[in-house]
Write a protein that holds these residues in place. Structure first.
Motif, short mmCIF file in Angstrom:
data_model
loop_
_atom_site.label_atom_id
_atom_site.label_comp_id
_atom_site.label_asym_id
_atom_site.label_seq_id
_atom_site.Cartn_x
_atom_site.Cartn_y
_atom_site.Cartn_z
N GLY A 33 0.83 -1.19 0.00
CA GLY A 33 0.00 0.00 0.00
C GLY A 33 0.87 1.24 0.00
O GLY A 33 2.10 1.18 -0.07
N LYS A 34 0.23 2.39 0.09
CA LYS A 34 0.95 3.66 0.02
C LYS A 34 2.00 3.78 1.13
O LYS A 34 3.11 4.28 0.88
N ARG A 35 1.70 3.32 2.32
CA ARG A 35 2.66 3.47 3.42
C ARG A 35 3.95 2.71 3.13
O ARG A 35 5.06 3.22 3.39
N ALA A 40 9.73 2.71 1.18
CA ALA A 40 10.76 2.31 0.21
C ALA A 40 11.40 3.52 -0.45
O ALA A 40 12.62 3.57 -0.66
N VAL A 41 10.60 4.51 -0.79
CA VAL A 41 11.14 5.71 -1.44
C VAL A 41 12.01 6.49 -0.46
O VAL A 41 13.09 6.98 -0.83
N PHE A 96 16.86 3.28 -6.92
CA PHE A 96 15.83 2.66 -7.75
C PHE A 96 14.88 1.85 -6.88
O PHE A 96 15.30 1.12 -5.99
N VAL A 97 13.59 1.99 -7.17
CA VAL A 97 12.56 1.16 -6.55
C VAL A 97 11.87 0.38 -7.65
O VAL A 97 11.24 0.98 -8.54
N VAL A 127 12.98 -3.43 -3.81
CA VAL A 127 11.88 -4.13 -4.47
C VAL A 127 10.62 -3.99 -3.62
O VAL A 127 10.64 -4.30 -2.41
N VAL A 128 9.55 -3.52 -4.24
CA VAL A 128 8.26 -3.44 -3.59
C VAL A 128 7.24 -4.15 -4.47
O VAL A 128 7.00 -3.74 -5.61
N HIS A 129 6.67 -5.23 -3.98
CA HIS A 129 5.65 -5.95 -4.73
C HIS A 129 4.32 -5.19 -4.63
O HIS A 129 4.05 -4.51 -3.63
#
Length: 243
Positions: A33-35, A40-41, A96-97, A127-129
């Motif tokens: 989700g956004k959180r 990650a960013v 990079f994400v 990495v964010v799924h």
């Protein structure tokens, strides 16, 4: 009982907290989700401060080590597609994400650990799924400056339009249409042979097959197109563009 995958942020596994999952055979893929995207960013931004201060030759050594490891251990489009976006960005001192396809998530985690093994600082590659919610969160985040996408045409068009609306640089590939442009005055036999091989050789990787040859007036000689037409008839088709 399915195994649960994780995101990879700041050089370590991070299990999902949104409570949403994409189910694959034997695997549950967390959908960020956004959180989680915001976290990650934030990690990527902090890591970029150090990475950008490395001398370019030092960054290059790490990336060359990464490419050697990838060529020895990994293969296929799930590797190629994220690397063609990530490698130039990281080489220029960016972080990079990666949001991989939720249908093919595992290779992204291998890439993340390979970057670490090659000596890149934790957080440079994350990495964010996720699904469209994660994509939208990445596009909207004020610290994300550029978006890259490879996938279905309708999604690519939507991603690019949304990214541009936020003032982001966007590079979106879709439609599996690889283009080749012959240089002026080539060896026609050599060029035609290369084009035929590029169009028919990658049988198992359709998106790598070259289906379009662009000829610019006054630059690419007619013999190349005529020879291609002779090889591919009756399936050869011409179309005229505006430039």
């Amino acid at each position: 009982m399915s195994d649960e995958l994780f995101h990879f942020i700041g050089g370590k596994p991070v299990f999902g907290t949104s409570g949403r999952f994409h189910e694959l055979p034997g695997i549950r893929v967390p959908l960020a989700g956004k959180r989680e995207v915001d976290y990650a960013v934030e990690v990527a931004v902090a890591a970029q401060d150090e990475w950008a201060q490395w001398q370019p030759d030092r960054r290059l050594r790490g990336l060359m080590d990464f490419l050697e490891r990838v060529s020895d251990e990994l293969d296929g489009c799930p590797v190629m597609v994220p690397v063609w976006n990530a490698a130039p960005a990281v080489a220029c001192g960016n972080s990079f994400v990666l949001k991989p396809s939720e249908r093919d998530p595992s290779i992204a985690l291998r890439l993340a650990t390979t970057f670490l093994d090659a000596g890149l600082p934790p957080g440079v590659f994350n990495v964010v799924h996720g699904d469209r919610e994660a994509i939208d969160a990445l596009i909207a985040h004020p610290r994300v400056d550029a978006i890259g996408f490879v996938g279905p045409s309708a999604v690519a068009e939507s991603v690019q339009a949304t990214a541009l609306a936020y003032g982001k640089t966007a590079q979106c590939f879709h439609g599996t249409r690889s283009h080749l442009v012959p240089l002026p005055e080539p060896d026609s036999d050599q060029v035609v042979g290369a084009l035929v091989g590029a169009g028919t050789g990658p049988a198992s990787e359709a998106q790598m097959a070259t289906s379009l040859v662009a000829q610019f007036a006054g630059r690419a000689p007619d013999p190349v197109v005529e020879r291609l037409a002779a090889v591919y008839r009756p399936d050869f088709r011409r179309s005229a563009g505006s430039r």
